[in-house]
Write a protein that holds these residues in place. Structure first.
Motif: not given
Length: 713
Positions: A110-111, A616-619, A646-647
């Motif tokens: 996430g970072f 940040i892709p969450e998968e 998200w961009g």
């Protein structure tokens, strides 16, 4: 001519190494005992030591953290041409690189960015300036890449809240001579040549030499690139307990001068897939050199000493028209003519002493005390005062034009950054099954910045630049720590938990802002809870890891009022699960997979509360299926999945998920020669590999075929 000259110099060095090795290799009766071409049984890496997860020589099973390893053999078998391609195969790691940051940037837990995911080369941190790292440039000489997920400031200093990527190069082989070489050609007129050799030189010396050159026409107009990498190492080992290794690693890269494809009506238009809207005389050039002397001394069974002294130089130059947008009526608006040059010197030393003690009754203790000193100098040139270059060109069939610079690319300011730190790490084994592990680090960073003064076009002095010109220096201090426990109910399974703290710089210390509004601000800080299980099964033929975590970062930059002051408030967090599995199956099959699912949010940040941070892709997941007949034929299929992201922090532009599938097959003509055939991006997915702004996507390589001839002796 430039590329030919650099390749010739590299080939000359390599030829010298081969000439030294060949006569002795021909006499080495044991040289054929190691099969270079057909990969045998995979080594269970959980049982190996990880210098990235701990400085105490602990195995990954003994470390209370998530450490993933990408082996150099796997990198070359898959045909990964860049460090980013290789590292993003690890669990929970995705690409966040673009031309502006040198292309070597990652997102972990996430970072993202080089201020939150620290990068090391052979255990030594590489300091980013202006958010850019460009070394190492090629994976040919890589032995392995370790990825430590989660906070690691206590081991390696500020800037390691999200994780650490440690590229470990090949080292001299004391036991036998070896020679590897390959030559390949593929789509987009891509070709490469690489070779490496090494072995003993008498009873006390051993060496290693590697060279690699890559060149491509690229998959966009005017997308040419080339890259030369050279690596040499000489080891002096008069005994089994003492060694000195002198290394020099060099990279000279001209990457593809492509800043992305603009969206049309908010969507990717594949009709402009191959267009490059940069100017015709655009430039990106990175030259890096690293020299290091490493000492390893086992003083006694209880005491050991290590130390690495190093000197790193980086010279980088950008000159591009960087921003493009849909202007309607079939036109693309271009803007932002930026020219930048970095001249960097980084040198320092880090070392530690380890003391091992046996207490009896199954109890033992290992304690390490170390230091880290680093000095970083930067001379920063730019032409930001130039007249702006803005125009509109047709989407297809346009004259690229030339770069506009009305003031000259000249030195504008210089900085120095001095860092010192002391740290300690301890492992107390209460029994054969239970161990407590803790670490602490205190560091101080002193940053200086000065503007160059000019008279009649010549530098005549400098003046302080920090705090709006009122100060020359700013000092940051931080103390971070970790405590964890590992429980092994059986020999090859570990349950662990840890709590760790970390700090991130607000921006890049080496180019710390001269704005007075930021001078009073300090590091962002964070913490993480993590628990997991990892182990081996099927007699070591299989391994797995599973980890869950919550990671929080506080005291972020935010601007509550438009054009108002920058404040240090806010918080962002992520929580998620990471898992890996690797297993050797019957009949020559093997299977590997890793994946992550996370939830990343701004908890408090300038009106973006509840939003997911940009890029940040969450998968994310990687899957590999491989097969070998154990003799001449092998094959593999790789799948890389990256979820949507998200961009922008406002979450107004969504970048779609993508899945890329690669196939590869290899046929060994003999024990020493093999031919590889690879089909990359087999289903010709059009996808955003990275971004340069919310609506300017850097697209990945389209479907391509590569053929490589390999030899190993």
């Amino acid at each position: 001519m430039r590329a030919i000259t650099r390749w010739t110099s590299g080939l000359s060095m390599l030829t010298l190494g081969v000439a030294l090795a060949a006569p002795v290799a021909a006499q080495d009766g044991n040289a054929a005992e190691k099969d270079i071409i057909v990969t045998g049984a995979r080594i269970p890496v959980l049982s190996e030591e990880s210098p990235t997860g701990s400085r105490l020589g602990l195995s990954i099973l003994e470390t209370p953290a998530t450490v993933n390893v990408v082996s150099g053999d796997d990198i070359r078998a898959r045909g990964d041409a860049g460090i980013v391609d290789a590292v993003s195969r690890a669990a929970g790691v995705t690409n966040a690189g673009n031309p502006g940051n040198g292309g070597l940037t990652f997102a972990v837990r996430g970072f993202s960015g080089q201020g939150s995911v620290l990068q090391l080369y052979d255990g030594v941190r590489l300091y980013p300036n202006n958010g850019s790292i460009t070394f190492p440039s090629d994976p040919w000489n890589v032995e392995r890449i370790d990825v430590l997920s989660g906070p690691a400031s206590l081991l390696f200093g500020q800037g390691a809240l999200g994780g650490v990527v440690n590229v470990i190069p090949k080292s001299p082989n004391r036991e036998r001579f070896e020679l590897q070489a390959e030559a390949g050609y593929g789509s987009q007129e891509t070709w490469h040549m690489a070779a490496g050799t090494g072995g003993p030189l008498g009873d006390m010396f051993a060496f290693r030499v590697d060279a690699s050159y890559r060149q491509s026409n690229g998959y966009v107009d005017r997308g040419e690139s080339d890259n030369l990498a050279l690596s040499t190492a000489l080891e002096f080992a008069p005994s089994d307990t003492f060694s000195l290794t002198l290394r020099n690693d060099f990279g000279d890269a001209n990457p593809m001068k492509y800043f992305g494809t603009p969206l049309i009506d908010g969507r990717l238009d594949t009709s402009i897939r191959e267009e490059n809207y940069n100017v015709g005389d655009a430039k990106m050039h990175y030259r890096d050199n690293r020299t290091a002397l490493k000492l390893d001394w086992q003083v006694s069974d209880a005491v050991s000493v290590t130390n690495t002294a190093y000197y790193i130089t980086s010279n980088r130059k950008w000159r591009n028209l960087e921003s493009y947008a849909d202007a309607g009526n079939g036109l693309i608006a271009r803007a932002d003519n930026y020219g930048i040059a970095h001249d960097v010197d980084q040198y320092g030393s880090q070392g530690n002493v380890t003391l091992s003690s046996e207490f009896g009754g199954g109890m033992s203790n290992d304690v390490l005390v170390g230091y880290d000193v680093n000095y970083f100098k930067l001379n920063y040139s730019h032409q930001f005062g130039s007249l702006p270059q803005q125009d509109e060109v047709p989407r297809i069939g346009f004259a690229p034009g030339r770069f506009l610079d009305t003031v000259g690319l000249l030195p504008r300011y210089h900085t120095d950054t001095f860092t010192w730190a002391i740290y300690a790490e301890d492992r107390l084994a209460l029994t054969d099954q239970i161990a407590l592990i803790g670490a602490i680090r205190h560091e101080e960073n002193k940053v200086g910045r000065w503007n160059w003064d000019y008279t009649d076009g010549r530098i005549t002095g400098d003046t302080p630049a920090l705090n709006g010109g009122a100060d020359a220096h700013k000092t940051f201090t931080a103390t971070t720590w970790r405590v964890g426990a590992v429980y092994q109910p059986v020999e090859n399974v570990s349950l662990y938990a840890q709590y760790a703290t970390a700090v991130d710089p607000l921006g890049t210390l080496t180019t710390y802002s001269d704005k007075a509004s930021q001078f009073e601000l300090s590091f962002a800080d964070g913490y993480q809870y993590e628990a997991g299980v990892k182990g081996l099964f099927m007699g070591g033929k299989g391994s797995f890891t599973l980890a869950g975590y919550r990671l929080v970062k506080k005291n972020l930059f935010t601007q509550e009022v438009t054009n108002g002051p920058i404040e240090q408030v806010g918080q962002r967090s992520s929580q998620g699960i990471e898992a890996t599995i690797d297993v050797a199956l019957p009949a020559g099959f093997g299977f590997s997979a890793n994946g992550t699912v996370l939830d990343a949010n701004f908890d408090e940040f300038g009106g973006n509360e509840g939003n997911t941070p940009s890029d940040i892709p969450e998968e994310a997941a990687n899957v590999e299926l491989r097969w070998s007949d154990g003799a001449a034929i092998s094959a593999r299929a790789n799948l890389r999945y990256v979820g949507s992201r998200w961009g922008d922090n406002a979450n107004t532009v969504k970048i779609p998920s993508y899945t890329v599938v690669d196939f590869g097959a290899s046929y060994a003509f003999s024990d020493n020669v093999a031919l590889d055939l690879r089909l990359l991006n087999a289903f010709d997915e059009d996808y955003a590999w990275s971004t340069y702004g919310p609506e300017q996507w850097i697209l990945g390589r389209p479907r391509s075929v590569d053929v490589t001839l390999r030899a190993g002796f």
